[in-house]
Design an enzyme around this catalytic site. Sequence first.
Site, PDB file in Angstrom:
ATOM      1  N   ASN A  13       0.871  -1.177   0.000  1.00 20.51           N
ATOM      2  CA  ASN A  13       0.000   0.000   0.000  1.00 20.51           C
ATOM      3  C   ASN A  13       0.904   1.222   0.000  1.00 20.51           C
ATOM      4  O   ASN A  13       1.521   1.537   1.015  1.00 20.51           O
ATOM      5  CB  ASN A  13      -0.904  -0.028   1.240  1.00 20.51           C
ATOM      6  N   TRP A  14       0.958   1.879  -1.132  1.00 21.24           N
ATOM      7  CA  TRP A  14       1.881   3.009  -1.260  1.00 21.24           C
ATOM      8  C   TRP A  14       1.343   4.304  -0.664  1.00 21.24           C
ATOM      9  O   TRP A  14       2.047   5.302  -0.629  1.00 21.24           O
ATOM     10  CB  TRP A  14       2.241   3.210  -2.738  1.00 21.24           C
ATOM     11  N   LYS A  15       0.083   4.310  -0.265  1.00 19.58           N
ATOM     12  CA  LYS A  15      -0.518   5.518   0.310  1.00 19.58           C
ATOM     13  C   LYS A  15      -0.272   6.706  -0.627  1.00 19.58           C
ATOM     14  O   LYS A  15      -0.266   6.529  -1.841  1.00 19.58           O
ATOM     15  CB  LYS A  15       0.030   5.750   1.727  1.00 19.58           C
ATOM     16  N   HIS A  99      -9.590   1.328   4.601  1.00 16.10           N
ATOM     17  CA  HIS A  99      -8.308   1.464   5.310  1.00 16.10           C
ATOM     18  C   HIS A  99      -8.499   2.407   6.498  1.00 16.10           C
ATOM     19  O   HIS A  99      -9.263   3.367   6.425  1.00 16.10           O
ATOM     20  CB  HIS A  99      -7.235   2.006   4.350  1.00 16.10           C
ATOM     21  N   GLU A 101      -6.832   4.757   7.614  1.00 15.72           N
ATOM     22  CA  GLU A 101      -6.598   6.187   7.342  1.00 15.72           C
ATOM     23  C   GLU A 101      -7.827   6.804   6.682  1.00 15.72           C
ATOM     24  O   GLU A 101      -8.139   7.978   6.905  1.00 15.72           O
ATOM     25  CB  GLU A 101      -5.328   6.355   6.484  1.00 15.72           C
ATOM     26  N   GLU A 171      -5.761  -4.949  10.291  1.00 10.50           N
ATOM     27  CA  GLU A 171      -4.734  -3.932  10.505  1.00 10.50           C
ATOM     28  C   GLU A 171      -5.020  -3.176  11.798  1.00 10.50           C
ATOM     29  O   GLU A 171      -5.786  -2.204  11.793  1.00 10.50           O
ATOM     30  CB  GLU A 171      -4.727  -2.939   9.340  1.00 10.50           C
ATOM     31  N   GLY A 177       2.194   2.167  10.633  1.00  6.84           N
ATOM     32  CA  GLY A 177       3.155   3.261  10.499  1.00  6.84           C
ATOM     33  C   GLY A 177       3.847   3.630  11.796  1.00  6.84           C
ATOM     34  O   GLY A 177       4.509   4.662  11.888  1.00  6.84           O
ATOM     35  N   SER A 216       3.098  -2.259  10.203  1.00  5.43           N
ATOM     36  CA  SER A 216       4.546  -2.343  10.436  1.00  5.43           C
ATOM     37  C   SER A 216       5.132  -3.721  10.097  1.00  5.43           C
ATOM     38  O   SER A 216       6.014  -4.202  10.798  1.00  5.43           O
ATOM     39  CB  SER A 216       4.888  -1.937  11.877  1.00  5.43           C
ATOM     40  N   GLY A 237       2.775  -1.228   4.159  1.00  6.10           N
ATOM     41  CA  GLY A 237       2.904   0.184   3.800  1.00  6.10           C
ATOM     42  C   GLY A 237       4.361   0.548   3.547  1.00  6.10           C
ATOM     43  O   GLY A 237       4.912   0.308   2.472  1.00  6.10           O
ATOM     44  N   GLY A 238       5.007   1.094   4.569  1.00  4.82           N
ATOM     45  CA  GLY A 238       6.364   1.637   4.439  1.00  4.82           C
ATOM     46  C   GLY A 238       7.355   0.713   3.743  1.00  4.82           C
ATOM     47  O   GLY A 238       8.124   1.148   2.872  1.00  4.82           O
TER      48      GLY A 238
END
Length: 261
Positions: A13-15, A99, A101, A171, A177, A216, A237-238
């Site tokens: 997930n590149w956000k 998600h 966010e 999640e 994150g 994470s 993500g990251g």
Amino acid sequence: MTTATRIPLIAGNWKMYKTPREARQVLEQLTAGLPKNLPGPVVVAAPFVALPAALAATEGSPLELAAQNMFWADEGAYTGEIAPGMLTDLGVKWVLVGHSERRQLFKETDQDVNHKVKAALAHGLKPILCLGETLDERESGRTFEVLGRQFELGLEGLPPEALANLVLAYEPVWAIGTGRTATPAQAQEAHAFLRGEAAKMENTLAKSLQIVYGGSVKPDNAAALMGEPDLDGALVGGASLAADSFLSLIKAGLTAKGFGV
Ligand code: PGA
């Protein structure tokens, strides 16, 4: 519960990272570095405007593209929104829905999520339905209550067969994150709970339902997490932003699932 019927799924997930040019570069590196004997597709959720370049860069590869969100209506006066048919017309196969966010920053409700899951399925897009509790909810012992509600309302009105065409992503909000990962045991407990909820809809389909973990996930903890029986993959993500870390994570995770890559 046996994992034999479930192919592991790893999704990035590149956000709100990566321009179309940056997306193309990373995807070319990923395509070049992916093992040849993958058990299934690897998914990348890229920003809307990067999707055309991303699709071109991944043609003929095991990489498939996801949108990170969409609106549920087919078309209309919804300034700034993207319709499901716009995504399928491009060749996008997946969409993240709900998600945390989106839920927290953009005030998406369980009802919004439900409309989006239905719209995705109606258009042949595979939704990755994200759910998870906040730290406060976990610490006050409400994890299962929250997961149960998000699952039930997110899938409200859908027939049990819908389970064959969607993926769940557990999640925990406190792990996204933050560098604070759920322990494999905490994740396994939540995944087993969610599979149990799915089994109330349809037992056989619950057994083949892919439930991936997000929060994470890194190259060095992917194997321990994916070693758990009900963790069928990861939403990353990251660690999905750079090809080298995403590739090591993919290899570690799939190896832990018994797929030697
Ligand atoms: P993270 O993000 O891996 O950076 O924690 C996961 C996600 O938001 O899907």
